[in-house]
Design an enzyme around this catalytic site. Sequence first.
Site, PDB file in Angstrom:
ATOM      1  N   SER A 170       0.829  -1.217   0.000  1.00  0.00           N
ATOM      2  CA  SER A 170       0.000   0.000   0.000  1.00  0.00           C
ATOM      3  C   SER A 170       0.858   1.260   0.000  1.00  0.00           C
ATOM      4  O   SER A 170       1.652   1.471   0.911  1.00  0.00           O
ATOM      5  CB  SER A 170      -0.860   0.075   1.271  1.00  0.00           C
ATOM      6  OG  SER A 170      -1.764  -0.966   1.310  1.00  0.00           O
ATOM      7  N   HIS A 199      -3.628   0.569  -4.912  1.00  0.00           N
ATOM      8  CA  HIS A 199      -2.854  -0.505  -5.537  1.00  0.00           C
ATOM      9  C   HIS A 199      -3.142  -0.470  -7.030  1.00  0.00           C
ATOM     10  O   HIS A 199      -4.279  -0.604  -7.448  1.00  0.00           O
ATOM     11  CB  HIS A 199      -3.271  -1.876  -4.991  1.00  0.00           C
ATOM     12  CG  HIS A 199      -2.925  -2.078  -3.555  1.00  0.00           C
ATOM     13  ND1 HIS A 199      -3.623  -1.491  -2.553  1.00  0.00           N
ATOM     14  CD2 HIS A 199      -1.956  -2.807  -2.970  1.00  0.00           C
ATOM     15  CE1 HIS A 199      -3.088  -1.861  -1.395  1.00  0.00           C
ATOM     16  NE2 HIS A 199      -2.081  -2.648  -1.621  1.00  0.00           N
ATOM     17  N   HIS A 221      -4.883  -9.550  -1.897  1.00  0.00           N
ATOM     18  CA  HIS A 221      -5.072  -9.805  -0.465  1.00  0.00           C
ATOM     19  C   HIS A 221      -6.158 -10.850  -0.263  1.00  0.00           C
ATOM     20  O   HIS A 221      -7.140 -10.898  -0.997  1.00  0.00           O
ATOM     21  CB  HIS A 221      -5.490  -8.527   0.267  1.00  0.00           C
ATOM     22  CG  HIS A 221      -4.492  -7.424   0.183  1.00  0.00           C
ATOM     23  ND1 HIS A 221      -4.476  -6.522  -0.863  1.00  0.00           N
ATOM     24  CD2 HIS A 221      -3.470  -7.079   1.009  1.00  0.00           C
ATOM     25  CE1 HIS A 221      -3.479  -5.672  -0.670  1.00  0.00           C
ATOM     26  NE2 HIS A 221      -2.857  -5.975   0.449  1.00  0.00           N
ATOM     27  N   TYR A 240      -8.285 -10.680   2.083  1.00  0.00           N
ATOM     28  CA  TYR A 240      -9.536  -9.997   2.448  1.00  0.00           C
ATOM     29  C   TYR A 240     -10.331  -9.521   1.236  1.00  0.00           C
ATOM     30  O   TYR A 240     -11.491  -9.149   1.357  1.00  0.00           O
ATOM     31  CB  TYR A 240      -9.285  -8.826   3.422  1.00  0.00           C
ATOM     32  CG  TYR A 240      -8.432  -7.696   2.879  1.00  0.00           C
ATOM     33  CD1 TYR A 240      -8.885  -6.834   1.888  1.00  0.00           C
ATOM     34  CD2 TYR A 240      -7.151  -7.488   3.383  1.00  0.00           C
ATOM     35  CE1 TYR A 240      -8.094  -5.811   1.408  1.00  0.00           C
ATOM     36  CE2 TYR A 240      -6.353  -6.468   2.908  1.00  0.00           C
ATOM     37  CZ  TYR A 240      -6.834  -5.631   1.919  1.00  0.00           C
ATOM     38  OH  TYR A 240      -6.044  -4.635   1.442  1.00  0.00           O
ATOM     39  N   GLU A 241      -9.709  -9.518   0.070  1.00  0.00           N
ATOM     40  CA  GLU A 241     -10.458  -9.148  -1.142  1.00  0.00           C
ATOM     41  C   GLU A 241     -11.341 -10.299  -1.601  1.00  0.00           C
ATOM     42  O   GLU A 241     -12.122 -10.145  -2.533  1.00  0.00           O
ATOM     43  CB  GLU A 241      -9.494  -8.786  -2.272  1.00  0.00           C
ATOM     44  CG  GLU A 241      -8.706  -7.516  -2.040  1.00  0.00           C
ATOM     45  CD  GLU A 241      -7.665  -7.298  -3.127  1.00  0.00           C
ATOM     46  OE1 GLU A 241      -8.020  -6.752  -4.183  1.00  0.00           O
ATOM     47  OE2 GLU A 241      -6.499  -7.693  -2.925  1.00  0.00           O
ATOM     48  N   ALA A 284       2.615  -1.945   4.303  1.00  0.00           N
ATOM     49  CA  ALA A 284       2.326  -0.955   5.335  1.00  0.00           C
ATOM     50  C   ALA A 284       1.823  -1.757   6.530  1.00  0.00           C
ATOM     51  O   ALA A 284       1.070  -2.714   6.357  1.00  0.00           O
ATOM     52  CB  ALA A 284       1.257   0.002   4.849  1.00  0.00           C
ATOM     53  N   MET A 321      -1.984  -7.068   6.968  1.00  0.00           N
ATOM     54  CA  MET A 321      -2.952  -7.987   6.348  1.00  0.00           C
ATOM     55  C   MET A 321      -2.403  -8.616   5.068  1.00  0.00           C
ATOM     56  O   MET A 321      -3.167  -8.991   4.187  1.00  0.00           O
ATOM     57  CB  MET A 321      -4.243  -7.232   6.019  1.00  0.00           C
ATOM     58  CG  MET A 321      -4.871  -6.527   7.204  1.00  0.00           C
ATOM     59  SD  MET A 321      -6.253  -5.506   6.654  1.00  0.00           S
ATOM     60  CE  MET A 321      -6.527  -4.518   8.136  1.00  0.00           C
ATOM     61  N   SER A 322      -1.090  -8.722   4.967  1.00  0.00           N
ATOM     62  CA  SER A 322      -0.524  -9.282   3.725  1.00  0.00           C
ATOM     63  C   SER A 322       0.733 -10.078   4.066  1.00  0.00           C
ATOM     64  O   SER A 322       0.894 -10.532   5.189  1.00  0.00           O
ATOM     65  CB  SER A 322      -0.180  -8.131   2.766  1.00  0.00           C
ATOM     66  OG  SER A 322       0.859  -7.341   3.298  1.00  0.00           O
ATOM     67  N   ASN A 365       1.041   3.538  10.828  1.00  0.00           N
ATOM     68  CA  ASN A 365       0.197   4.028  11.935  1.00  0.00           C
ATOM     69  C   ASN A 365       0.559   3.207  13.159  1.00  0.00           C
ATOM     70  O   ASN A 365       1.132   2.132  13.034  1.00  0.00           O
ATOM     71  CB  ASN A 365      -1.296   3.807  11.594  1.00  0.00           C
ATOM     72  CG  ASN A 365      -1.582   2.338  11.298  1.00  0.00           C
ATOM     73  OD1 ASN A 365      -1.302   1.859  10.193  1.00  0.00           O
ATOM     74  ND2 ASN A 365      -2.097   1.622  12.274  1.00  0.00           N
ATOM     75  N   HIS A 422      -7.569   4.207   6.550  1.00  0.00           N
ATOM     76  CA  HIS A 422      -6.728   3.875   5.394  1.00  0.00           C
ATOM     77  C   HIS A 422      -6.027   5.145   4.887  1.00  0.00           C
ATOM     78  O   HIS A 422      -4.907   5.087   4.384  1.00  0.00           O
ATOM     79  CB  HIS A 422      -7.596   3.258   4.292  1.00  0.00           C
ATOM     80  CG  HIS A 422      -6.802   2.747   3.118  1.00  0.00           C
ATOM     81  ND1 HIS A 422      -5.791   1.816   3.251  1.00  0.00           N
ATOM     82  CD2 HIS A 422      -6.862   3.037   1.797  1.00  0.00           C
ATOM     83  CE1 HIS A 422      -5.280   1.559   2.052  1.00  0.00           C
ATOM     84  NE2 HIS A 422      -5.908   2.291   1.161  1.00  0.00           N
TER      85      HIS A 422
HETATM   86  N1  HPA Z   1      -3.426  -3.234  11.254  1.00  0.00           N
HETATM   87  C1  HPA Z   1      -3.486  -4.123  10.248  1.00  0.00           C
HETATM   88  N2  HPA Z   1      -3.042  -3.850   9.034  1.00  0.00           N
HETATM   89  C2  HPA Z   1      -2.483  -2.653   8.806  1.00  0.00           C
HETATM   90  C3  HPA Z   1      -2.391  -1.695   9.814  1.00  0.00           C
HETATM   91  C4  HPA Z   1      -2.896  -1.996  11.106  1.00  0.00           C
HETATM   92  O1  HPA Z   1      -2.840  -1.208  12.054  1.00  0.00           O
HETATM   93  N3  HPA Z   1      -1.785  -0.599   9.243  1.00  0.00           N
HETATM   94  C5  HPA Z   1      -1.524  -0.916   7.960  1.00  0.00           C
HETATM   95  N4  HPA Z   1      -1.948  -2.154   7.687  1.00  0.00           N
END
Ligand code: HPA
Length: 270
Positions: A30, A61, A83, A85-86, A113, A209-210, A233, A245
């Site tokens: 990302s 993406h 991903h 989750y997609e 990320a 998540m990847s 973050n 996001h």
């Molecule tokens: N959690 C999960 N996935 C993420 C995060 C997070 O805080 N930041 C970027 N991808």
Amino acid sequence: MKNSEKIQQTKEYLLSKIKFCPSVGLVLGSGLGILAEEIENPVYINYDEIPHFPVSTVEGHEGRLVIGNLRGKRVIAMQGRFHYYEGHSLDAVTYPIRIMKAIGVQQIIVTNAAGGINPSFKTGDLMIIKDHINLTSQNPLIGPNSEGLRFPDMTEAYSKSLINLAKEIANKNKINVLEGVYAGMPGPSYETPAEIKFLSVIGADAVGMSTVPEVIVAKHSGLEVLGISCISNMAAGISEYSLTHEEVMETTEKIKAQFLILVKEIVADM
Ligand code: HPA
């Protein structure tokens, strides 16, 4: 059709578009797809034109392969990844890794990320992944096995020599890098503060998540892996703010200059 036949067809399609075989693969997470813009003499191949490739849906993406030269190395970059989750199966998520191996790639750099869990981390830090914890409740190797060992060893999922190289390059270029354990969650909801506390107790420094499925398949295929997380973050409950996001994208935008230097210099020395 058997997976091996699909891989063969995808490989033939890609090889018909390029004049050489790349040796280094880059999976760009990302907001980090910008690295692909630095590739010289690029050949762009959109995912939706590649036989048997899934199609990426997430914002930020791009969804294409970029194949060319980066710092003297022949590289293939995924600008955007797939991903779980997609709604993709893990077979689909990891298909491009199988393809990289099939066309001659030996080493990959996987980027993402991630949310920072380790309290000494701060937004905008870069973390070299030294290990991961698979919390997706899935494994991309479940099912018939023909491409590698049935029970691949994961003791050194992330190459020690590439980690050392990355640290050396960071040092030389005065880029601050951390090292840590990445917890791979299925998403797409961010974690609750209680989940983050749990991840912290079990030894995770960052969460995302990847990456985990791709690295498992990379190891299974015999690829050497380097992983880099951009701490976009602080994870839920560690920061007082709710997660968006947009924050993830803003931070990757801020850190990109250092990220670009780090990855390019690593590629040069791979
Ligand atoms: N959690 C999960 N996935 C993420 C995060 C997070 O805080 N930041 C970027 N991808």
